[in-house]
Design a protein around this motif. Sequence first.
Motif, short mmCIF file in Angstrom:
data_model
loop_
_atom_site.label_atom_id
_atom_site.label_comp_id
_atom_site.label_asym_id
_atom_site.label_seq_id
_atom_site.Cartn_x
_atom_site.Cartn_y
_atom_site.Cartn_z
N GLY A 107 20.10 79.28 50.10
CA GLY A 107 21.52 79.21 49.79
C GLY A 107 22.34 78.37 50.74
N ALA A 108 21.70 77.75 51.75
CA ALA A 108 22.46 76.99 52.74
C ALA A 108 21.71 75.71 53.11
N PHE A 109 21.33 74.97 52.10
CA PHE A 109 20.61 73.70 52.29
C PHE A 109 21.65 72.61 52.06
N ASN A 110 22.32 72.25 53.13
CA ASN A 110 23.60 71.54 53.07
C ASN A 110 23.48 70.14 52.43
N GLY A 111 24.12 70.01 51.28
CA GLY A 111 24.07 68.75 50.54
C GLY A 111 22.80 68.64 49.73
N ALA A 112 22.37 69.75 49.16
CA ALA A 112 21.14 69.75 48.36
C ALA A 112 21.27 68.76 47.21
N GLY A 113 20.38 67.76 47.17
CA GLY A 113 20.51 66.73 46.16
C GLY A 113 19.27 66.50 45.33
N SER A 114 18.14 67.07 45.73
CA SER A 114 16.89 66.82 45.02
C SER A 114 16.00 68.04 45.13
N VAL A 115 15.36 68.39 44.01
CA VAL A 115 14.45 69.55 44.00
C VAL A 115 13.19 69.18 43.22
N TYR A 116 12.07 69.75 43.67
CA TYR A 116 10.79 69.44 43.06
C TYR A 116 9.87 70.64 43.28
N ALA A 117 8.78 70.69 42.56
CA ALA A 117 7.83 71.80 42.73
C ALA A 117 6.42 71.26 42.75
N ALA A 118 5.58 71.84 43.61
CA ALA A 118 4.17 71.47 43.72
C ALA A 118 3.47 72.58 44.50
N ASP A 119 2.16 72.62 44.39
CA ASP A 119 1.39 73.60 45.15
C ASP A 119 1.05 72.99 46.51
N ILE A 120 1.94 73.18 47.46
CA ILE A 120 1.81 72.52 48.75
C ILE A 120 0.65 73.04 49.58
N ASN A 121 0.43 74.34 49.55
CA ASN A 121 -0.61 74.93 50.39
C ASN A 121 -1.90 75.24 49.63
N GLY A 122 -1.97 74.82 48.36
CA GLY A 122 -3.21 74.91 47.63
C GLY A 122 -3.66 76.31 47.29
N ASP A 123 -2.74 77.24 47.17
CA ASP A 123 -3.12 78.63 46.87
C ASP A 123 -2.99 78.98 45.40
N GLY A 124 -2.69 77.97 44.56
CA GLY A 124 -2.68 78.18 43.12
C GLY A 124 -1.34 78.52 42.52
N ASP A 125 -0.29 78.63 43.33
CA ASP A 125 1.05 78.87 42.76
C ASP A 125 1.97 77.72 43.12
N MET A 126 3.13 77.70 42.46
CA MET A 126 4.10 76.64 42.66
C MET A 126 5.01 76.93 43.83
N ASP A 127 5.05 76.01 44.79
CA ASP A 127 6.02 76.05 45.87
C ASP A 127 7.17 75.11 45.50
N VAL A 128 8.24 75.15 46.28
CA VAL A 128 9.44 74.36 45.98
C VAL A 128 9.74 73.43 47.13
N LEU A 129 10.15 72.21 46.80
CA LEU A 129 10.56 71.22 47.81
C LEU A 129 12.00 70.81 47.56
N GLY A 130 12.68 70.41 48.65
CA GLY A 130 14.05 69.96 48.51
C GLY A 130 14.41 68.90 49.53
N ALA A 131 15.42 68.11 49.19
CA ALA A 131 16.00 67.13 50.11
C ALA A 131 17.48 67.42 50.23
N ALA A 132 17.98 67.46 51.47
CA ALA A 132 19.38 67.78 51.72
C ALA A 132 20.04 66.67 52.53
N VAL A 133 21.07 66.09 51.97
CA VAL A 133 21.73 64.94 52.58
C VAL A 133 22.40 65.29 53.89
N PHE A 134 23.15 66.35 53.91
CA PHE A 134 23.94 66.66 55.10
C PHE A 134 23.14 67.41 56.16
N SER A 135 22.11 68.11 55.75
CA SER A 135 21.24 68.78 56.72
C SER A 135 20.17 67.82 57.24
#
Length: 444
Positions: free
Chosen positions: A353-381
């Motif tokens: 809830g405090a990812f300052n300037g959230a502008g992009s979101v994506y999902a992928a299994d980052i740690n390879g455990d079989g579920d979807m994790d979430v990624l984000g890019a924040a301009v101001f943070s």
Amino acid sequence: MALATVLVCGGCGGDSRSGGSDTDTDTDTDTDADSDTDTDSDTDTDIDSDTDTDTDTDTDTDTDTDTDTDTDTDSDTDTDTDPICVSIPNWTEHTVDGAFVGAWSVYATDIDGDGDMDVLGAAYLADEITWWENTAGDGTAWTEHTVDGAFDEAASVYAADIDGDGDMDVLGAAGIADDITWWENTSGDGTVWTEHTVDGAFDGAFSVYAADVDGDGDMDVLGAAYDDDDITWWENTAGDGTAWTEHTVDGAFDGAASVYAADVDGDGDMDVLGAAYYADDIVWWENTAGDGTAWTEHTVDGAFDGATSVYAADIDGDGDMDVLGAAWNTGAITWWENTAGDGTVWTEHTVEGAFNGAGSVYAADINGDGDMDVLGAAVFSNDIAWWENTAGDGTAWTEHTVDGAFDFARSVYAADIDGDGDIDVLGAAYGTDEIAWWESDCIP
């Protein structure tokens, strides 16, 4: 003032709707004012096209691909083959390009058909659509290739096989040029490009995506126009990208910033999703007839302040498509559970809830455990981050920083860049004119 300008400068004290034509998209590379550690990826109302837009059909809960014809080469985050990390991944940064002026959008796919992941970018200030060849195949060396160096206010880049010849073509959206364009990979290896205009009067074009909207087996094109307030798809009439028929999905989607496609209701055809910065809306439109001729609007969230990015993936692992969003004004990264499985009922879950300037979101299994994790890019943070789907069903999240000093982080994506079987992360930094990727050490 273009919408991207508003996103970068936070409104600049004026009416943010004053028009996107003044190329003074002074997105102010003077990333100064936003130095307030506000790390929004969409810089204030910036609409992330990153449409990122994954087309993995394998167990990758990526939403669009069942019907996307380009999914075969879309090097997305296939979780089925990812190794399970023995610990939280560490990240090693690699610069793809450190002088890509106004880096705004990033994507990855195999452009030259040699079996490894190449990188694409859109530069908002340099007016460029570019791809970088993964020369050694492991992300250690890059060769730059310009697709278009005069694409005025390039805001979004994507790739798909538009002409059906088996190689990857490139698509772009340009805010000042008001263009949705695709470039034919003429030689098949990314060395020669032929430009084709899909729509040259799409006012404030900000996001582009491709999917088989009408179910006829070829790639159609979708776009979001923040000045026209339009979500539109163009039918690939001849099937080879030489003729286009425009179809409006929604012509009053105020500040349309992001577009995506996925089978939200599980009926086997492509539905459309959108984020509207000014309307504060995350919406999906049901492909009522299945061929893109009729649309029924369904609101996912009508009070998502400064909605700039939308994506879809199976976050809770129950077999249907859930929706993710990034809100520029509130710094929220959120996912909505497709409670009934058909898009009629949504349950909101906050990832951050405090990812300052959230502008992009994506999902992928980052740690390879079989579920979807979430990624984000924040301009101001100035952040590229990923949130671990701790319980596997989206009820608990653990934040992990990929890079906390990626100045004006504007776009995020994920793919196996070095070909070692785990998922790496890519980002575009508007403040430092940088396209970068971070190597994961996930392999046990």
